[in-house]
Design an enzyme around this catalytic site. Structure first.
Site, PDB file in Angstrom:
ATOM      1  N   TYR A  12     -60.758  91.530 -63.000  1.00 23.10           N
ATOM      2  CA  TYR A  12     -60.836  90.920 -64.324  1.00 23.10           C
ATOM      3  C   TYR A  12     -60.582  89.401 -64.292  1.00 23.10           C
ATOM      4  O   TYR A  12     -61.032  88.668 -65.166  1.00 23.10           O
ATOM      5  CB  TYR A  12     -59.797  91.601 -65.229  1.00 23.10           C
ATOM      6  CG  TYR A  12     -60.021  91.371 -66.685  1.00 23.10           C
ATOM      7  CD1 TYR A  12     -60.990  92.101 -67.378  1.00 23.10           C
ATOM      8  CD2 TYR A  12     -59.286  90.419 -67.378  1.00 23.10           C
ATOM      9  CE1 TYR A  12     -61.212  91.892 -68.715  1.00 23.10           C
ATOM     10  CE2 TYR A  12     -59.499  90.208 -68.724  1.00 23.10           C
ATOM     11  CZ  TYR A  12     -60.465  90.946 -69.396  1.00 23.10           C
ATOM     12  OH  TYR A  12     -60.684  90.730 -70.724  1.00 23.10           O
ATOM     13  N   THR A  84     -51.022  93.200 -58.313  1.00 21.81           N
ATOM     14  CA  THR A  84     -49.651  93.250 -57.793  1.00 21.81           C
ATOM     15  C   THR A  84     -48.932  94.362 -58.559  1.00 21.81           C
ATOM     16  O   THR A  84     -48.199  94.104 -59.508  1.00 21.81           O
ATOM     17  CB  THR A  84     -48.929  91.898 -57.987  1.00 21.81           C
ATOM     18  OG1 THR A  84     -49.187  91.412 -59.320  1.00 21.81           O
ATOM     19  CG2 THR A  84     -49.395  90.874 -57.001  1.00 21.81           C
ATOM     20  N   THR A 120     -49.962  87.677 -60.518  1.00 19.89           N
ATOM     21  CA  THR A 120     -48.573  87.586 -60.994  1.00 19.89           C
ATOM     22  C   THR A 120     -47.643  88.154 -59.930  1.00 19.89           C
ATOM     23  O   THR A 120     -47.851  89.274 -59.455  1.00 19.89           O
ATOM     24  CB  THR A 120     -48.424  88.406 -62.288  1.00 19.89           C
ATOM     25  OG1 THR A 120     -49.392  87.932 -63.223  1.00 19.89           O
ATOM     26  CG2 THR A 120     -47.027  88.271 -62.871  1.00 19.89           C
ATOM     27  N   ARG A 153     -53.645  83.167 -67.283  1.00 21.71           N
ATOM     28  CA  ARG A 153     -53.001  83.537 -68.556  1.00 21.71           C
ATOM     29  C   ARG A 153     -54.073  83.875 -69.594  1.00 21.71           C
ATOM     30  O   ARG A 153     -54.032  83.385 -70.713  1.00 21.71           O
ATOM     31  CB  ARG A 153     -52.079  82.417 -69.027  1.00 21.71           C
ATOM     32  CG  ARG A 153     -52.624  81.022 -68.808  1.00 21.71           C
ATOM     33  CD  ARG A 153     -51.982  80.003 -69.702  1.00 21.71           C
ATOM     34  NE  ARG A 153     -50.567  79.762 -69.433  1.00 21.71           N
ATOM     35  CZ  ARG A 153     -49.996  78.565 -69.527  1.00 21.71           C
ATOM     36  NH1 ARG A 153     -50.732  77.509 -69.824  1.00 21.71           N
ATOM     37  NH2 ARG A 153     -48.700  78.414 -69.344  1.00 21.71           N
ATOM     38  N   LYS A 205     -45.160  81.933 -65.475  1.00 21.76           N
ATOM     39  CA  LYS A 205     -46.080  83.042 -65.773  1.00 21.76           C
ATOM     40  C   LYS A 205     -45.325  84.246 -66.330  1.00 21.76           C
ATOM     41  O   LYS A 205     -45.702  84.843 -67.345  1.00 21.76           O
ATOM     42  CB  LYS A 205     -46.849  83.425 -64.508  1.00 21.76           C
ATOM     43  CG  LYS A 205     -47.566  84.750 -64.581  1.00 21.76           C
ATOM     44  CD  LYS A 205     -48.674  84.730 -65.614  1.00 21.76           C
ATOM     45  CE  LYS A 205     -49.189  86.112 -65.925  1.00 21.76           C
ATOM     46  NZ  LYS A 205     -50.117  86.136 -67.041  1.00 21.76           N
ATOM     47  N   HIS A 243     -40.870  80.551 -92.469  1.00 27.75           N
ATOM     48  CA  HIS A 243     -39.932  79.529 -91.984  1.00 27.75           C
ATOM     49  C   HIS A 243     -40.658  78.743 -90.888  1.00 27.75           C
ATOM     50  O   HIS A 243     -41.300  79.348 -90.027  1.00 27.75           O
ATOM     51  CB  HIS A 243     -38.694  80.232 -91.425  1.00 27.75           C
ATOM     52  CG  HIS A 243     -37.636  79.298 -90.932  1.00 27.75           C
ATOM     53  ND1 HIS A 243     -37.771  78.553 -89.782  1.00 27.75           N
ATOM     54  CD2 HIS A 243     -36.426  78.992 -91.436  1.00 27.75           C
ATOM     55  CE1 HIS A 243     -36.685  77.818 -89.601  1.00 27.75           C
ATOM     56  NE2 HIS A 243     -35.848  78.071 -90.594  1.00 27.75           N
ATOM     57  N   GLY A 256     -48.409  98.112 -74.448  1.00 26.34           N
ATOM     58  CA  GLY A 256     -49.224  98.527 -73.312  1.00 26.34           C
ATOM     59  C   GLY A 256     -49.902  97.347 -72.641  1.00 26.34           C
ATOM     60  O   GLY A 256     -49.551  96.192 -72.849  1.00 26.34           O
ATOM     61  N   CYS A 259     -49.790  93.640 -68.455  1.00 28.18           N
ATOM     62  CA  CYS A 259     -48.960  92.440 -68.278  1.00 28.18           C
ATOM     63  C   CYS A 259     -47.626  92.500 -68.998  1.00 28.18           C
ATOM     64  O   CYS A 259     -46.574  92.455 -68.370  1.00 28.18           O
ATOM     65  CB  CYS A 259     -49.729  91.212 -68.759  1.00 28.18           C
ATOM     66  SG  CYS A 259     -51.255  90.962 -67.868  1.00 28.18           S
TER      67      CYS A 259
HETATM   68  N1  SAJ Z   1     -48.345  94.122 -79.258  1.00 30.05           N
HETATM   69  C1  SAJ Z   1     -47.446  94.459 -80.255  1.00 30.05           C
HETATM   70  N2  SAJ Z   1     -47.153  93.512 -81.189  1.00 30.05           N
HETATM   71  C2  SAJ Z   1     -47.711  92.270 -81.176  1.00 30.05           C
HETATM   72  C3  SAJ Z   1     -48.619  91.931 -80.167  1.00 30.05           C
HETATM   73  C4  SAJ Z   1     -48.919  92.885 -79.207  1.00 30.05           C
HETATM   74  O1  SAJ Z   1     -46.908  95.573 -80.302  1.00 30.05           O
HETATM   75  O2  SAJ Z   1     -47.400  91.481 -82.068  1.00 30.05           O
HETATM   76  C5  SAJ Z   1     -48.663  95.089 -78.224  1.00 30.05           C
HETATM   77  C6  SAJ Z   1     -50.145  95.409 -78.186  1.00 30.05           C
HETATM   78  O3  SAJ Z   1     -50.454  96.442 -79.074  1.00 30.05           O
HETATM   79  C7  SAJ Z   1     -50.333  95.779 -76.747  1.00 30.05           C
HETATM   80  C8  SAJ Z   1     -49.309  94.912 -75.994  1.00 30.05           C
HETATM   81  O4  SAJ Z   1     -48.396  94.501 -76.963  1.00 30.05           O
HETATM   82  O5  SAJ Z   1     -50.005  97.136 -76.539  1.00 30.05           O
HETATM   83  C9  SAJ Z   1     -49.895  93.703 -75.283  1.00 30.05           C
HETATM   84  O6  SAJ Z   1     -50.914  93.107 -76.053  1.00 30.05           O
HETATM   85  P1  SAJ Z   1     -51.199  91.528 -76.074  1.00 30.05           P
HETATM   86  O7  SAJ Z   1     -52.422  91.317 -76.872  1.00 30.05           O
HETATM   87  O8  SAJ Z   1     -49.973  90.799 -76.512  1.00 30.05           O
HETATM   88  O9  SAJ Z   1     -51.352  91.135 -74.572  1.00 30.05           O
HETATM   89  P2  SAJ Z   1     -52.389  91.461 -73.371  1.00 30.05           P
HETATM   90  O10 SAJ Z   1     -51.675  92.368 -72.416  1.00 30.05           O
HETATM   91  O11 SAJ Z   1     -53.720  91.880 -73.836  1.00 30.05           O
HETATM   92  O12 SAJ Z   1     -52.502  90.026 -72.706  1.00 30.05           O
HETATM   93  C10 SAJ Z   1     -51.297  89.410 -72.349  1.00 30.05           C
HETATM   94  C11 SAJ Z   1     -51.236  88.103 -73.076  1.00 30.05           C
HETATM   95  N3  SAJ Z   1     -49.873  87.602 -73.046  1.00 30.05           N
HETATM   96  C12 SAJ Z   1     -49.121  87.476 -74.162  1.00 30.05           C
HETATM   97  O13 SAJ Z   1     -49.481  87.796 -75.265  1.00 30.05           O
HETATM   98  C13 SAJ Z   1     -47.718  86.944 -73.951  1.00 30.05           C
HETATM   99  C14 SAJ Z   1     -52.145  87.102 -72.378  1.00 30.05           C
HETATM  100  O14 SAJ Z   1     -52.077  85.832 -72.943  1.00 30.05           O
HETATM  101  C15 SAJ Z   1     -51.711  87.049 -70.910  1.00 30.05           C
HETATM  102  O15 SAJ Z   1     -52.210  86.036 -70.196  1.00 30.05           O
HETATM  103  C16 SAJ Z   1     -52.065  88.366 -70.323  1.00 30.05           C
HETATM  104  O16 SAJ Z   1     -51.193  89.306 -70.967  1.00 30.05           O
HETATM  105  C17 SAJ Z   1     -51.781  88.289 -68.846  1.00 30.05           C
HETATM  106  O17 SAJ Z   1     -52.719  88.160 -68.085  1.00 30.05           O
HETATM  107  O18 SAJ Z   1     -50.602  88.261 -68.456  1.00 30.05           O
END
Ligand code: SAJ
Length: 420
Positions: A12, A84, A120, A153, A205, A243, A256, A259
């Site tokens: 990916y 990883t 990572t 990221r 990261k 705020h 899920g 990452c």
């Molecule tokens: N989730 C929540 N509440 C939220 C946001 C997300 O419960 O407010 C849940 C989602 O439903 C999901 C999980 O968190 O199950 C992760 O979703 P996500 O959209 O936050 O993240 P990913 O895994 O699709 O992508 C993340 C991103 N990192 C962050 O949001 C901190 C992305 O920017 C990273 O670069 C990517 O991981 C990565 O490669 O590490």
């Protein structure tokens, strides 16, 4: 300036990076251990479904500067983009693919080459095990060849935009390595490129994904408080976010993806003594599917039913909306808890095709004869469901994403919404 680049790992991150570099004028060879991926890449086929990606992929192939092959070959720059994997009780797998990649690169490494790691990894990997593996051939990092850590990221679902526009952190084992890494990314990145040392870049990261895990963990904890207080957590957190310096993320059925629920464990493992808040947030998030199970059980009980013997439809098995990826999805532990309690579970997801159990894509047929529906993933396709047109046996709906209004006649539970 055209550079010969060899990218190890065409997943990916690796494939899109290869595509961007080829389109920027570099001569790119992509390497993967999976012969299917090599063959697909050479035939213009990919499983990556992201806006604008396929066009860029075909364009890169048309230049003749993007090729895939099974083994590492000589290049000026090597980029490692391999998985990883993390396991709570077995650390040995985490760096296995990185070390394999390094062992292949050593065979063709020449003075003046640059090696970049994107995967990572636990902080200290680049200057520690990676450097040692690459120096096994006799050349010294920083003196004979260059070595940098440049984390990806990219947000799944917005990959093409982010690979171009996100700021990029480049951490070198020395200044020259960082500068050389920055020069490579400058050929396609329009965001800022910021230089630092390799261990800082590794820490940054993980800190980013830890921010998400802890923020969501706090929101999940508050969602339970709001259920007890008889108020709506989403409304409360939206008001708090007015705020100027507050930015709560959303509570949900669990966290899920590959990452956010995973990367923070690298910090907890590395320094358990100083990671009490982080560990607790991860545990709160991991307990969330169990809380969803309790909501389903209590809603069924209100309808005079029990989990045992009930037909429960799980709406959405993807880890987040509109993606076909179910890695670490909260649907997985929820489904197994429901099955263990004697429910018969139907997984319904019009976006995901491959999952642990068979997935039904048609919503109406999945819900036929159901005793309870539980929304896990807020895919857009679910927003138009007319619950009263479904041929359910009992009207019970649990909404873990605050996506719906209470449908007429349904026993209705929303995560984080208390009943007054
Ligand atoms: N989730 C929540 N509440 C939220 C946001 C997300 O419960 O407010 C849940 C989602 O439903 C999901 C999980 O968190 O199950 C992760 O979703 P996500 O959209 O936050 O993240 P990913 O895994 O699709 O992508 C993340 C991103 N990192 C962050 O949001 C901190 C992305 O920017 C990273 O670069 C990517 O991981 C990565 O490669 O590490």
């Amino acid at each position: 300036m055209m550079t010969r680049i060899c990218i190890v790992g065409l997943g990916y991150i690796g494939l899109p990076t290869a595509v961007m570099l080829a389109n920027a004028g570099h001569d790119v060879v992509g390497v993967d251990v999976d012969p299917k991926i090599v063959e697909n890449t050479n035939h213009g086929v990919t499983t990556i479904k992201e806006d604008d990606f396929n066009g860029l992929f075909q364009k890169a192939r048309a230049t003749g500067r993007l090729k895939a092959q099974a083994s590492v070959s000589e290049a000026e720059v090597f980029l490692i983009c391999v998985p990883t994997p993390f396991s709570k009780d077995d650390d040995s797998k985490t760096l296995a693919y990185v070390k394999e990649a390094a062992a292949e690169i050593v065979k063709v490494l020449r003075p003046g080459n640059l090696v970049i790691l994107e995967s990572t990894v636990p902080p200290g990997t680049t200057v520690g095990p990676l450097r040692a593996a690459l120096e096994a051939g006799g050349l010294k990092a920083g003196a004979d060849f260059h070595l940098a850590y440049c984390p990806e990221r990219l947000l799944p679902g917005n990959l093409v935009h982010e690979i171009i526009h996100n700021d990029k952190i480049v951490g070198g084992v020395d200044m020259r390595s960082a500068e050389m890494g920055a020069e490579i990314y400058r050929s396609f990145v329009r965001g800022q490129i910021v230089l630092t040392d390799a261990t800082t870049a590794e820490f940054v990261k993980i800190a980013e994904n830890t921010f998400g895990a802890v923020n969501i963990g706090m929101a999940n904890e508050m969602s339970r408080m709001c259920e007890n207080l008889g108020i709506n957590v989403r409304e409360a957190l939206e008001l708090a976010n007015l705020h100027p310096r507050v930015n709560f993320m959303h509570p949900g059925p669990g966290v899920g993806g590959h990452c956010v629920p995973v990367d923070p464990w690298f910090l907890v493992k590395a320094d358990g003594e100083n990671s009490t808040v982080i560990r607790r947030a991860l545990e709160v998030n991991e307990a969330q599917p169990g809380h969803v199970f309790d909501l389903v059980r209590s809603a069924l009980e209100e309808a005079g039913l029990s989990v045992s013997g009930a037909k429960v439809v799980v709406l959405g098995v993807a880890y987040k909306k509109n993606v076909n990826d179910s890695r670490e999805s909260p649907a997985i532990p929820l489904i197994s808890a429901l099955q263990q309690a004697g429910a018969s579970v139907v997984a319904c997801d019009p976006v995901v095709t491959e999952f642990l159990v068979p997935v039904v894509s048609d919503i109406a047929s999945a819900c036929e004869g159901a005793d309870a529906l539980v929304l896990i993933t807020d895919h857009d396709v679910f927003s138009g469901i007319n619950f009263n047109s479904l041929a359910v046996r009992n009207k019970v709906l649990v909404d873990t994403r605050n996506m719906f209004e209470k449908p007429d006649g349904f026993v209705f539970r929303q995560l984080g919404v208390g009943r007054q």
